[in-house]
Design a protein around this motif. Structure first.
Motif, short mmCIF file in Angstrom:
data_model
loop_
_atom_site.label_atom_id
_atom_site.label_comp_id
_atom_site.label_asym_id
_atom_site.label_seq_id
_atom_site.Cartn_x
_atom_site.Cartn_y
_atom_site.Cartn_z
N ASN A 124 43.22 115.60 8.66
CA ASN A 124 42.25 114.86 9.43
C ASN A 124 42.58 114.94 10.92
O ASN A 124 43.76 114.99 11.29
N VAL A 125 41.56 114.95 11.77
CA VAL A 125 41.78 115.11 13.20
C VAL A 125 42.67 114.02 13.77
O VAL A 125 43.52 114.29 14.64
N ARG A 126 42.53 112.79 13.29
CA ARG A 126 43.38 111.71 13.81
C ARG A 126 44.83 111.92 13.40
O ARG A 126 45.75 111.62 14.17
N MET A 127 45.04 112.42 12.20
CA MET A 127 46.41 112.71 11.76
C MET A 127 47.02 113.82 12.61
O MET A 127 48.19 113.74 13.00
N GLN A 134 52.43 115.34 16.39
CA GLN A 134 52.69 116.22 17.52
C GLN A 134 54.18 116.34 17.82
O GLN A 134 54.66 117.41 18.21
N ARG A 135 54.93 115.26 17.60
CA ARG A 135 56.40 115.36 17.74
C ARG A 135 56.97 116.30 16.70
O ARG A 135 57.86 117.11 17.00
N PRO A 150 45.78 124.56 13.76
CA PRO A 150 44.47 124.41 13.12
C PRO A 150 43.33 124.73 14.07
O PRO A 150 43.53 124.84 15.27
N THR A 151 42.12 124.83 13.53
CA THR A 151 40.95 125.11 14.32
C THR A 151 40.06 123.87 14.39
O THR A 151 40.24 122.91 13.65
N GLY A 161 36.70 117.97 14.84
CA GLY A 161 37.77 118.17 15.82
C GLY A 161 38.84 119.08 15.27
O GLY A 161 38.65 119.74 14.23
N PRO A 162 39.99 119.16 15.94
CA PRO A 162 41.08 120.02 15.46
C PRO A 162 41.69 119.46 14.19
O PRO A 162 41.87 118.24 14.07
#
Length: 400
Positions: A124-127, A134-135, A150-151, A161-162
């Motif tokens: 999921n984009v929020r994940m 990101q860390r 990811p795309t 989103g990504p």
């Protein structure tokens, strides 16, 4: 290129797991041998039977398979492959990798190996955007793990989103890049691409019609010859190539900073259509119509990225290539630009509206160097990229 290569494919959970079946087929089409590992979560989306049938071999699922573990099977699995591919890689699986957790077969394999690892995230984009993820991504990259995707796109959850898994063809392309040993092996090349967007206010900007197709094709062609690519792209209409480091920017000033950060490099190819000016009076609120008349916009000159790099006295790339999109007097204007900027080559083209080149699928270029100009016939942008990549490879070999 992949014929005879052994790929250990770890299939994580998530709706995107179905794409792993297509990836197996595409890898086998080019002669690769695929050994599948299916996580417990992955079994919720694809069956061991379907994976096994496509791979033509048993699916590994359990860390405590007594028959295999009598011979330390997980150690052998982790070290017998030429490359380990995790597709899809969930946030949970990447967290385990980053923290060194080994509580199932997949995570144990990844911890017990010195084989290179390629990760294709899907979530999921929020994940994906969460600071914890990101860390973990940053840690994995620091550990030498490569990523594809990811795309951006729509997701099963309805968000956009990504976070979408890269397409099987793009994952295969990234795998092929890993095994390539072409004439540009060991060379680092910066490629800029796409337009830049110069803000007027939070919802409006100044831009041009560049699609980013030519720069993207060139980055892909240079990567195919073995180069390490730093792909710095504005908001293009085409997806970036797989298997390269992508730096996404918006404005010319952001692109200039990204190029500076990417140096040193063996070559730099400036295919981006960078805006010459930015609005110095850009508003932080949306401009409204007013009875007082039209808004007054003041402009400032953007940094000249090509000239700055071409005229460096320290860490100048051995080959600096610029692009010149002209609507008239193409040869004369582009030749003058090469001298003015100080670059080695200029790739010039006619982008008059009637040519259909700006934003189109084809290109017709003039390659201008110190020795003169060379007209190339009209061809696809992919063909232009392949021929230009070969020229760059030959030039760097000669310069070296």
């Amino acid at each position: 290129m992949l014929a005879g290569k052994h790929i250990l494919l770890i299939i994580g959970g998530g709706i995107a797991a179905y794409k792993s079946l297509e990836l197996i087929r595409r890898l086998q089409d080019v002669g690769a041998r695929v050994t599948p590992v299916l996580t417990k979560a992955g079994e919720e989306f694809v069956t061991p039977l379907s994976v096994s049938a496509l791979a033509g071999t048993a699916v590994h699922r359990d860390l405590f398979d007594l028959t295999a573990e009598a011979e330390m099977g997980h150690i052998q699995l982790s070290r017998s492959a030429d490359l380990i591919v995790v597709a899809p890689a969930t946030a949970d699986l990447m967290a385990k990798m980053a923290q060194g957790v080994a509580n199932d077969l997949a995570s144990t394999l990844l911890l017990a190996t010195d084989t290179p690892v390629l990760v294709a995230p899907a979530m999921n984009v929020r994940m994906w955007e969460h600071p914890a993820t990101q860390r973990n991504v940053a840690q994995l990259q620091a550990d030498g793990v490569d990523f594809v995707g990811p795309t951006d796109g729509g997701m099963a959850c309805g968000e956009f989103g990504p976070g979408r898994l890269a397409e099987p063809e793009d994952i295969r392309a990234a795998i092929e890049v890993f095994f390539k040993a072409g004439p540009l092996q060991g060379k680092r090349i910066i490629v800029t691409s796409g337009p830049t967007h110069e803000p007027i206010d939070p919802v409006r900007y100044i831009a041009n019609r560049s699609s980013g197709a030519q720069g993207t094709a060139l980055a892909r062609a240079l990567s195919a010859l073995g180069a390490e690519i730093v792909f710095i792209t504005g908001p293009a209409r085409v997806a970036p190539p797989a298997g390269v480091a992508v730096v996404a920017v918006e404005s010319a000033r952001e692109m200039a900073a990204a190029v500076e950060a990417a140096l040193p490099a063996d070559a730099a190819v400036f295919a981006a259509a960078v805006a010459d000016w930015h609005v110095t009076t850009a508003s932080d609120r949306k401009l409204k119509k007013s009875k007082d008349g039209l808004p007054h916009l003041q402009f400032g000159e953007n940094p000249d990225i090509l000239r700055t790099v071409a005229q460096r006295t320290v860490e100048r790339p051995k080959l600096v290539v610029g692009f010149a999109a002209e609507t008239n007097d193409v040869l004369e204007n582009a030749t003058a630009k090469r001298v003015r900027k100080g670059c080695d080559w200029i790739v010039a083209n006619d982008v008059s509206p009637e040519t259909g080149i700006m934003g189109g699928a084809e290109n017709a270029i003039v390659l201008i160097g110190e020795e003169g100009a060379e007209n190339w016939p009209r061809m696809s942008k992919e063909a232009v990229a392949e021929q230009l990549a070969e020229r760059i490879a030959a030039a760097l070999t000669y310069i070296s």
